[in-house]
Design a protein around this motif. Structure first.
Motif, PDB file in Angstrom:
ATOM      1  N   TYR A   1       0.791  -1.231   0.000  1.00 45.74           N
ATOM      2  CA  TYR A   1       0.000   0.000   0.000  1.00 45.74           C
ATOM      3  C   TYR A   1       0.825   1.284   0.000  1.00 45.74           C
ATOM      4  O   TYR A   1       0.403   2.305   0.531  1.00 45.74           O
ATOM      5  CB  TYR A   1      -0.961  -0.020   1.199  1.00 45.74           C
ATOM      6  N   GLY A   2       2.030   1.214  -0.561  1.00 43.84           N
ATOM      7  CA  GLY A   2       2.800   2.451  -0.742  1.00 43.84           C
ATOM      8  C   GLY A   2       3.523   2.937   0.505  1.00 43.84           C
ATOM      9  O   GLY A   2       3.966   4.086   0.548  1.00 43.84           O
ATOM     10  N   GLU A   3       3.623   2.068   1.506  1.00 38.04           N
ATOM     11  CA  GLU A   3       4.319   2.502   2.720  1.00 38.04           C
ATOM     12  C   GLU A   3       5.689   1.818   2.840  1.00 38.04           C
ATOM     13  O   GLU A   3       6.081   1.384   3.932  1.00 38.04           O
ATOM     14  CB  GLU A   3       3.450   2.211   3.945  1.00 38.04           C
ATOM     15  N   ASP A   4       6.373   1.725   1.744  1.00 35.69           N
ATOM     16  CA  ASP A   4       7.650   1.027   1.715  1.00 35.69           C
ATOM     17  C   ASP A   4       8.779   2.016   1.427  1.00 35.69           C
ATOM     18  O   ASP A   4       8.541   3.134   0.957  1.00 35.69           O
ATOM     19  CB  ASP A   4       7.588  -0.025   0.606  1.00 35.69           C
ATOM     20  N   PRO A   5      10.021   1.619   1.662  1.00 32.89           N
ATOM     21  CA  PRO A   5      11.158   2.525   1.476  1.00 32.89           C
ATOM     22  C   PRO A   5      11.383   2.933   0.016  1.00 32.89           C
ATOM     23  O   PRO A   5      11.789   4.063  -0.248  1.00 32.89           O
ATOM     24  CB  PRO A   5      12.357   1.706   1.974  1.00 32.89           C
TER      25      PRO A   5
ATOM     26  N   LEU B   1      -2.940   0.684  -4.583  1.00 31.02           N
ATOM     27  CA  LEU B   1      -2.417  -0.575  -5.100  1.00 31.02           C
ATOM     28  C   LEU B   1      -1.838  -1.416  -3.956  1.00 31.02           C
ATOM     29  O   LEU B   1      -1.058  -0.930  -3.149  1.00 31.02           O
ATOM     30  CB  LEU B   1      -1.325  -0.260  -6.127  1.00 31.02           C
ATOM     31  N   ALA B   2      -2.226  -2.678  -3.896  1.00 29.10           N
ATOM     32  CA  ALA B   2      -1.689  -3.566  -2.855  1.00 29.10           C
ATOM     33  C   ALA B   2      -0.160  -3.553  -2.914  1.00 29.10           C
ATOM     34  O   ALA B   2       0.515  -3.291  -1.910  1.00 29.10           O
ATOM     35  CB  ALA B   2      -2.229  -4.981  -3.040  1.00 29.10           C
ATOM     36  N   LYS B   3       0.370  -3.835  -4.072  1.00 25.12           N
ATOM     37  CA  LYS B   3       1.824  -3.783  -4.250  1.00 25.12           C
ATOM     38  C   LYS B   3       2.214  -2.373  -4.684  1.00 25.12           C
ATOM     39  O   LYS B   3       2.696  -2.140  -5.806  1.00 25.12           O
ATOM     40  CB  LYS B   3       2.260  -4.837  -5.272  1.00 25.12           C
ATOM     41  N   GLY B   4       1.981  -1.438  -3.774  1.00 25.84           N
ATOM     42  CA  GLY B   4       2.218  -0.032  -4.083  1.00 25.84           C
ATOM     43  C   GLY B   4       3.653   0.249  -4.504  1.00 25.84           C
ATOM     44  O   GLY B   4       3.910   1.200  -5.254  1.00 25.84           O
ATOM     45  N   TRP B   5       4.566  -0.572  -4.047  1.00 22.20           N
ATOM     46  CA  TRP B   5       5.972  -0.352  -4.396  1.00 22.20           C
ATOM     47  C   TRP B   5       6.213  -0.462  -5.906  1.00 22.20           C
ATOM     48  O   TRP B   5       7.218   0.038  -6.404  1.00 22.20           O
ATOM     49  CB  TRP B   5       6.878  -1.324  -3.634  1.00 22.20           C
ATOM     50  N   LEU B   6       5.292  -1.116  -6.635  1.00 27.57           N
ATOM     51  CA  LEU B   6       5.430  -1.146  -8.096  1.00 27.57           C
ATOM     52  C   LEU B   6       5.420   0.269  -8.667  1.00 27.57           C
ATOM     53  O   LEU B   6       6.124   0.568  -9.637  1.00 27.57           O
ATOM     54  CB  LEU B   6       4.284  -1.947  -8.721  1.00 27.57           C
TER      55      LEU B   6
END
Lengths: 351, 351, 351, 351
Positions: free
Chosen positions: C31-35, C237-242
């Motif tokens: 959800y976009g909360e990644d480094p 997006l679930a895989k917001g890091w994409l």
């Protein structure tokens, strides 16, 4: 101060008040499921010659328009309207608030033309990426229009033909339907109008009732579950019989039509008088709204004794003003206004 | 047939009808911007001891609830309500139709408890993925509740404290507020209620008016642009003075309170009489709704002469029925019902 | 068949695919909360010289536009747009589906003019019954416009001044922002654009990414709770890091700008070549869209080898066609098209 | 750190990435109208044995659920769901934001029971004032449920029978459908599930794809104009072939099923191992989610090397934690976790 501001500045015809008083303490089922309201429905069905029509009574016009439109459209569908249409201009985006775009078209003298509507519908059908645009799902007209003009039978019939060709409903907003029926140039009876649309309203607020609009679906089953939507939108009156009672009063013996005829007759007298004194009319409105061009001085002169609405700027230091008549105005009041208007013109010419 | 179906089966108090007749032909500005409506606002401000309150008059309760809630929430926010709450159960999802979830909590005797509300609010705040859930943005209560019970000052104050702690508004639906004020067990005046909430309604439909709800925002500026929303939702009455006039009539000299007191007094008489004849009450409602357990035979016996509502099944072949009183009922009618109820009990016991 | 249909007919720049492969099996918060996403935000903040900007990454343009607009408007507010605006024409009424009217204005060459916007805002403010109309609550522009034209700094600054004067936000849709920045005639840097609006997007889908739009609120706190709205609309997006990974790749060393420059350079070569062969351009678009007038014969001739879009009918048996370039096209492809276009013109003239 | 947080922490299966690279520079029509996507549809139709199914590919689950529900309901209709249902709990009120109430029912082990649903539907039908309540217009289940349990053929068939009896659709959310099909206790094939519902999804995001959900309407014509709604909600991907390509890759030779089988097999190993070490499972989940009770100490011990989610408090100083497996986990990782879990239990028992 005599008001020509609009046709809803006063209350109801005395017959309506009398009916309210007489019925006041009779315990009556709520939410429009009472015998009085059923009688009103029967009278309207008879007046419109639609023995099977599904009829709902609502309090106000904006509510009725947006509920009707929402009851018949899907989320991705919009409603075609004249760009001057009430739903396009004066309902604070109530249709859009229901999720539907109002698809506007230029409309000379306020009237939507079948050929323009057809063109929009055909273009959408032919569009390869049509799903990137709003699907036109309904046609909205009002009779009279916002400019007080009325549709002819041929015009309305052409619109209905187009609607049928593309399989979408034609909705007629009759907030002032009485005035349309009473207008010179109108060539349709109520049954004829009813046959030329799929759903229409018969407005009471502006013609003798405290409030109330009848929403008439001509064909039974045309709409589904309307009472759910009505309740959900807070449009279902607890004491629904108040609406039924008022419509019963106005349609029991034709009072609705007589009141509208009076209003239109007064407006004709007003138009003729204005013209006679040398005033120019902005539009030939055959209903109960008179649009006249006044200079600033003329407007100021009349403002002392009469209330009326500024409409828009015109050229040469003049503006358009709207004078609305109703059953609550009298011949004497018209003549008083015309007398003062003649004076204003004389003073104005003298300057 | 004497109706105990509800408190909106009849029309208005005669004073209201008289006021309507007297005002009928006075030309009045539309949409609630007239002097009569302004007077009504002043009277309500005085009655609630809120000199700066922002007040709007709307036609019905569902409309008022959903417009009020929509005016204060953002699209991702929901409203906390008792699971028995009117907005949760009996408004056809009007709140959801505005896009907002109703977040329900169990509520003993219909009353929301501050500690339960606090728990929900704290849990949401602590939730790491809180944006995957609806944000609680408002608290809704009604007084009286759906079960006719009333909040104490301590209970309402605790709810208000919780609302303030989390920075969200507390809204009190007062569709039957008169009955709450007149109830035994109520320990608040109208100004005390007003100080303990952020926005509330004063219902007229069920207490002497043809229709009408006053929506009172205690603090000026608490809501923004409410008139736009009101118009958009078709909740702005063209002849808005009809609402103002009715509220002016009821609040000019306390008629509103006297009518509610009468309704509650009749309900007390009814409760006492039922009990005296051996009937069990389903809930101790101190307002104008009496919930009584009847056997099928007893219900059938009374159905001949009286109208009343089935509420729900209870055990042992009995059901709960609701009897509602109003200003339109009389002591004689209560006593007639009680007499027949006593007979029904006797016959029932004899079998 | 070489495609000039649009700038999203192919996938991503190979650097983007490489980054996806490299990161594929690293477990990453959702959800976009990644480094990675946080790095992308930093790079964008730096590129726009907005150290405190609030940035969200979404998948597509319609989603981003309608979510941004819904996050800033109240239910009775609408958004001002050019009548040719993407939100007005090509998003299936997504803004209206959120309840907001799109208030359209004529816009020469696709550009909204500050003076026209000012007039609408001033007229609304002056309107006595303004609550009967939609409140203009936001201004929408896109840069480039739908016709490929770009705003000058003076034009954008004037719009921003008007927005501030009336206290409403100015939103710039930058679905093709790279092309605007690379355009001849553009006199703004990204930081200058950023300072002249309140919120804007940086489009990735049409410039080197598989998909992705960055939504940038220039001022922290300008929007509230956006992540709730994003989730509610299925735009998180679930895989917001994409999304973060793709933006990081394009903004790490300016690849985003270089790709856009290539696309615009190819378009310039195309425009010049068309002109040289005697073709007329429909509009002077300095970005990566070329609008050219072709006769039916010319269009037919080119259709065999090239894909391009019919835009609209023009006079004299000609029509406007759109050719779009992108980083995925090559100089050789442009020259091949121009060669065939020259042939088509010769054949056409010979007839 | 090894992640058991969820099944969408990593990217895609390498076959998917390879396909993306290979297709990257092939110019392809947008918006899902390309041959690759058509192939994916064919493969899915074959897998589900639904030769005429209407299939749309969307990016994410919340988007798909709310679009599907909005496509089939009218504004006054709601959707019945388990109170633990994803739409009821974890989509920020997306369904309500579309205007529809989620009508929740208690659901043991996360499963909706046909008899409970039937009762709600029958009660609504029998309700005299049903239009004051939301009309149940659809049934929503997910398989597996939120607790990882799966429906049996008999259970699903009973729900479908109830849906048909009342003329409303049954929708199955298959965000983790692969895991349901691979589960012990599942007694349905994909075609059998497909025949027992009216519309369902096949989730890709949690089973080998970067993202993507297939929405399958079993009967052609069951939904109308879905592409309009998809576009309006920003759910139509410009490069729609990205979705088609991924689904084609997973369904070309059964990779979708093999990946799910692996995830479930790993979860079974994990459940068995936990049990063997003396841990109690919160629920018997036969799919790829394992819910286990850990003491605070045990959780702390494992937190150092493994990522997993706190679910809820249990009694006796324990809490429920969720461990999710996926194709991206390995047998070695499971065994490492189980080894450490055994240690934690030993240390914990020693204290």
């Amino acid at each position: 101060m005599i008001s020509f501001l609009n046709d809803y500045s006063e209350g109801a015809h005395p017959e309506v008040l009398r009916a309210l008083s007489e019925h006041n303490f009779i315990s009556t089922p709520g939410y429009g499921e009472d015998p009085v309201t059923e009688e009103a429905r029967s009278l309207l069905r008879k007046a419109a010659d639609l023995p099977d029509a599904e009829i709902h009574f609502l309090v106000g016009g904006t509510q009725t328009n947006s509920a009707c439109i929402a009851s018949l459209l899907r989320p991705w569908e919009g409603v075609i309207s004249a760009e001057t249409g009430h739903i396009a201009q004066h309902e604070t985006g109530a249709v859009e608030a229901s999720g539907h775009k109002v698809l506007t078209l230029p409309a000379p003298e306020g009237k939507l033309r079948a050929e323009d509507v057809r063109e929009v519908l055909a273009a959408h059908r032919a569009n390869e990426i049509r799903e990137h645009t709003v699907k036109p799902g309904m046609i909205y007209v009002s009779d009279p229009t916002e400019l007080g003009t009325v549709y002819t039978g041929a015009e309305l019939s052409a619109l209905h033909g187009t609607a049928r060709e593309f399989g979408i409903p034609l909705y007629l907003d009759g907030a002032r339907l009485g005035a349309a029926l009473a207008a010179k140039g109108n060539d349709m009876t109520l049954p004829e109008i009813a046959r030329n649309v799929d759903v229409f309203t018969v407005g009471g607020t502006k013609n003798g009732m405290l409030f109330g609009e009848a929403l008439v679906f001509s064909t039974p089953g045309f709409v589904r579950d309307f009472r759910y939507l009505e309740k959900q939108r807070g449009a279902m009156l607890a004491k629904g019989w108040l609406l039924g009672l008022q419509f019963r009063t106005l349609f029991a013996d034709g009072l609705y039509f007589r009141l509208a005829e009076k209003a239109v007759w007064l407006a004709e007298r007003l138009s003729a008088g204005f013209r006679k004194s040398g005033y120019e009319l902005f539009v030939e409105s055959p209903t109960n709204q008179v649009f006249v061009l006044l200079s600033d001085g003329e407007a100021r002169y009349l403002r002392g004794k009469y209330a009326f609405e500024f409409w828009e700027k015109a050229g040469e230091g003049k503006s358009v003003y709207r004078f609305v008549t109703s059953f609550a105005r009298t011949e004497e009041e018209i003549d008083a206004l015309l007398g003062d208007a003649a004076d204003a013109k004389t003073r104005s010419d003298a300057q």
